[in-house]
Design an enzyme around this catalytic site. Structure first.
Site, PDB file in Angstrom:
ATOM      1  N   ALA A  66       0.863  -1.181   0.000  1.00  0.00           N
ATOM      2  CA  ALA A  66       0.000   0.000   0.000  1.00  0.00           C
ATOM      3  C   ALA A  66       0.902   1.234   0.000  1.00  0.00           C
ATOM      4  CB  ALA A  66      -0.875  -0.009   1.241  1.00  0.00           C
ATOM      5  N   GLY A 110       0.785  -5.141   0.825  1.00  0.00           N
ATOM      6  CA  GLY A 110      -0.358  -5.250  -0.083  1.00  0.00           C
ATOM      7  C   GLY A 110       0.025  -5.812  -1.443  1.00  0.00           C
ATOM      8  N   GLU A 113      -0.077  -9.430  -0.942  1.00  0.00           N
ATOM      9  CA  GLU A 113      -1.496  -9.794  -0.756  1.00  0.00           C
ATOM     10  C   GLU A 113      -2.251  -9.765  -2.093  1.00  0.00           C
ATOM     11  OE1 GLU A 113      -1.705  -6.775   2.313  1.00  0.00           O
ATOM     12  OE2 GLU A 113      -2.471  -8.285   3.712  1.00  0.00           O
ATOM     13  N   GLU A 133       4.465  -5.088   7.278  1.00  0.00           N
ATOM     14  CA  GLU A 133       3.620  -4.056   7.898  1.00  0.00           C
ATOM     15  C   GLU A 133       3.956  -3.816   9.368  1.00  0.00           C
ATOM     16  OE1 GLU A 133       2.518  -6.561   5.965  1.00  0.00           O
ATOM     17  OE2 GLU A 133       0.952  -5.864   4.603  1.00  0.00           O
TER      18      GLU A 133
HETATM   19  N1  CAA Z   1       4.608   3.331  -0.274  1.00  0.00           N
HETATM   20  C1  CAA Z   1       5.012   4.519  -0.770  1.00  0.00           C
HETATM   21  N2  CAA Z   1       6.226   4.688  -1.344  1.00  0.00           N
HETATM   22  C2  CAA Z   1       7.037   3.641  -1.426  1.00  0.00           C
HETATM   23  C3  CAA Z   1       6.675   2.374  -0.937  1.00  0.00           C
HETATM   24  C4  CAA Z   1       5.384   2.232  -0.351  1.00  0.00           C
HETATM   25  N3  CAA Z   1       4.930   1.062   0.096  1.00  0.00           N
HETATM   26  N4  CAA Z   1       7.702   1.529  -1.143  1.00  0.00           N
HETATM   27  C5  CAA Z   1       8.663   2.226  -1.742  1.00  0.00           C
HETATM   28  N5  CAA Z   1       8.284   3.495  -1.909  1.00  0.00           N
HETATM   29  C6  CAA Z   1       9.021   4.604  -2.528  1.00  0.00           C
HETATM   30  C7  CAA Z   1      10.132   5.104  -1.606  1.00  0.00           C
HETATM   31  O1  CAA Z   1       9.614   6.020  -0.656  1.00  0.00           O
HETATM   32  C8  CAA Z   1      11.067   5.747  -2.605  1.00  0.00           C
HETATM   33  O2  CAA Z   1      10.533   7.004  -2.986  1.00  0.00           O
HETATM   34  P1  CAA Z   1      11.515   8.314  -3.022  1.00  0.00           P
HETATM   35  O3  CAA Z   1      12.530   7.975  -4.077  1.00  0.00           O
HETATM   36  O4  CAA Z   1      10.575   9.405  -3.397  1.00  0.00           O
HETATM   37  O5  CAA Z   1      12.104   8.410  -1.662  1.00  0.00           O
HETATM   38  C9  CAA Z   1      10.953   4.826  -3.825  1.00  0.00           C
HETATM   39  O6  CAA Z   1       9.739   4.110  -3.654  1.00  0.00           O
HETATM   40  C10 CAA Z   1      12.079   3.805  -3.895  1.00  0.00           C
HETATM   41  O7  CAA Z   1      12.134   3.129  -2.656  1.00  0.00           O
HETATM   42  P2  CAA Z   1      13.479   2.969  -1.794  1.00  0.00           P
HETATM   43  O8  CAA Z   1      14.399   4.128  -2.018  1.00  0.00           O
HETATM   44  O9  CAA Z   1      13.077   2.686  -0.382  1.00  0.00           O
HETATM   45  O10 CAA Z   1      14.083   1.666  -2.498  1.00  0.00           O
HETATM   46  P3  CAA Z   1      15.031   0.576  -1.847  1.00  0.00           P
HETATM   47  O11 CAA Z   1      15.438  -0.304  -2.978  1.00  0.00           O
HETATM   48  O12 CAA Z   1      16.091   1.204  -1.012  1.00  0.00           O
HETATM   49  O13 CAA Z   1      14.091  -0.264  -0.848  1.00  0.00           O
HETATM   50  C11 CAA Z   1      12.076  -1.453  -0.238  1.00  0.00           C
HETATM   51  C12 CAA Z   1      13.038  -1.039  -1.365  1.00  0.00           C
HETATM   52  C13 CAA Z   1      12.789  -2.434   0.717  1.00  0.00           C
HETATM   53  C14 CAA Z   1      10.917  -2.175  -0.906  1.00  0.00           C
HETATM   54  C15 CAA Z   1      11.600  -0.210   0.544  1.00  0.00           C
HETATM   55  O14 CAA Z   1      11.154   0.774  -0.380  1.00  0.00           O
HETATM   56  C16 CAA Z   1      10.481  -0.490   1.503  1.00  0.00           C
HETATM   57  O15 CAA Z   1      10.705  -1.016   2.584  1.00  0.00           O
HETATM   58  N6  CAA Z   1       9.234  -0.117   1.115  1.00  0.00           N
HETATM   59  C17 CAA Z   1       8.067  -0.255   1.958  1.00  0.00           C
HETATM   60  C18 CAA Z   1       7.576  -1.698   1.975  1.00  0.00           C
HETATM   61  C19 CAA Z   1       6.411  -1.831   2.925  1.00  0.00           C
HETATM   62  O16 CAA Z   1       6.493  -1.537   4.105  1.00  0.00           O
HETATM   63  N7  CAA Z   1       5.259  -2.320   2.420  1.00  0.00           N
HETATM   64  C20 CAA Z   1       4.056  -2.514   3.201  1.00  0.00           C
HETATM   65  C21 CAA Z   1       3.142  -1.326   3.063  1.00  0.00           C
HETATM   66  S1  CAA Z   1       1.758  -1.375   4.184  1.00  0.00           S
HETATM   67  C22 CAA Z   1       0.613  -2.376   3.419  1.00  0.00           C
HETATM   68  O17 CAA Z   1       0.816  -2.856   2.328  1.00  0.00           O
HETATM   69  C23 CAA Z   1      -0.670  -2.568   4.184  1.00  0.00           C
HETATM   70  C24 CAA Z   1      -1.535  -3.672   3.687  1.00  0.00           C
HETATM   71  O18 CAA Z   1      -1.453  -4.812   4.118  1.00  0.00           O
HETATM   72  C25 CAA Z   1      -2.572  -3.386   2.707  1.00  0.00           C
END
Ligand code: CAA
Length: 258
Positions: A66, A110, A113, A133
């Site tokens: 998400a 998500g 999922e 999450e």
């Molecule tokens: N939401 C919004 N933006 C996101 C994102 C997310 N889930 N995942 C990545 N991005 C964005 C980052 O903020 C970044 O944007 P900027 O360049 O503007 O800063 C861009 O994508 C690239 O990401 P990273 O620089 O972090 O890339 P990385 O290769 O260093 O790391 C990653 C990759 C490990 C996937 C890391 O981005 C990360 O941990 N992302 C979040 C993953 C996460 O927590 N997902 C769960 C979301 S909650 C959910 O999904 C609830 C549900 O059950 C429905």
């Protein structure tokens, strides 16, 4: 339907291909993206020229979950009254045609999922699955605690959901989360090949078969077998049952109805 901005839509013969396309945010699933995805899934489902659907991302991410930046200011009343997740995310569950998730790179939160809501997952060797999450002070909310547990079992699901560790493609295949693993360069082509094979089969038989497999998640064995039996029996008398069995007896290829 207005032109989508966050997905790329292609057709390859009788297979509809949807590419999630927000590369700058690793295909984070914002409201607009899930709405566009849902509308396109329903459009392909209604199109008699399409027999199967492939859903993919890009080489870096299927979807990183998400959209956290969009989600972070949501309040409890808002998520309740907007029916966050329930409102648009689960459209794929309404699709009657087979939907194949082709996952390369991250399928997190998500994103994992969403892949698990599809009928099968094929993965590139680069795929990484996770439910991180817990790191955000929340927990999975689009079926992760339920579908992942049914796919990989309690211990591995707890491990991934409580520690947020990611699973690579080899482990995901060993653990029955994905059905097949391919080199990243051929992933989409291989998924399209599976889709093309499905598109030659009886749409009504495929729809009943996927309904029946999905019931295995929700019913006891006895109830599930009853469901299966009635769906199986309901196929007798369909033009595709007559054609499929006659074609076998006559040693020819069947032609099923679209
Ligand atoms: N939401 C919004 N933006 C996101 C994102 C997310 N889930 N995942 C990545 N991005 C964005 C980052 O903020 C970044 O944007 P900027 O360049 O503007 O800063 C861009 O994508 C690239 O990401 P990273 O620089 O972090 O890339 P990385 O290769 O260093 O790391 C990653 C990759 C490990 C996937 C890391 O981005 C990360 O941990 N992302 C979040 C993953 C996460 O927590 N997902 C769960 C979301 S909650 C959910 O999904 C609830 C549900 O059950 C429905």
């Amino acid at each position: 339907m207005s032109t989508p901005e966050m997905i790329i839509v292609e057709t390859h013969g009788a297979v509809g291909l949807i590419r999630l396309n927000r590369p700058a945010s690793l295909n984070a699933l914002c409201d607009q993206l899930v709405q566009e995805l849902g509308a396109q899934l329903l459009a392909f489902d209604a199109d008699p020229a399409i027999g199967a659907i492939v859903l993919t991302g890009n080489e870096k991410a299927f979807a990183a979950g998400a959209d956290i930046k969009e989600m972070k200011s949501r309040t409890f009343p808002a998520v309740i009254f907007d029916d966050f997740i329930g409102n648009h995310w689960e459209t794929v569950l309404r699709v009657k045609k087979p939907v194949i998730a082709a996952v390369a790179g991250f399928a997190l939160g998500g994103g994992c999922e969403l892949a698990m809501m599809c009928d099968m997952i094929v993965a590139a060797e680069t795929a990484k699955f996770g439910q991180p999450e817990i790191n955000l002070g929340v927990m999975p909310g689009a079926g992760g605690t339920q579908r992942l547990t049914r796919a990989v079992g309690k211990s591995k699901a707890m491990d991934m959901i409580l520690t947020a560790r990611m699973m690579d493609a080899a482990e995901a295949e060993r653990s029955n989360l994905v059905s097949r693993v391919f080199p990243a360069e051929t992933l989409v082509d291989e998924a399209l090949k599976i889709g093309a094979k499905l598109a030659t089969l009886s749409p009504v038989a495929l729809a009943m078969a996927k309904t029946s497999v999905n019931r295995a998640y929700e019913q006891t064995l006895t109830e599930g077998v009853k469901t299966e039996r009635s769906l199986f029996l309901s196929l007798f008398g369909t033009p595709d049952q007559i054609e499929g069995m006659n074609a076998f007896a006559e040693k020819r290829k069947p032609t099923f109805q679209r």
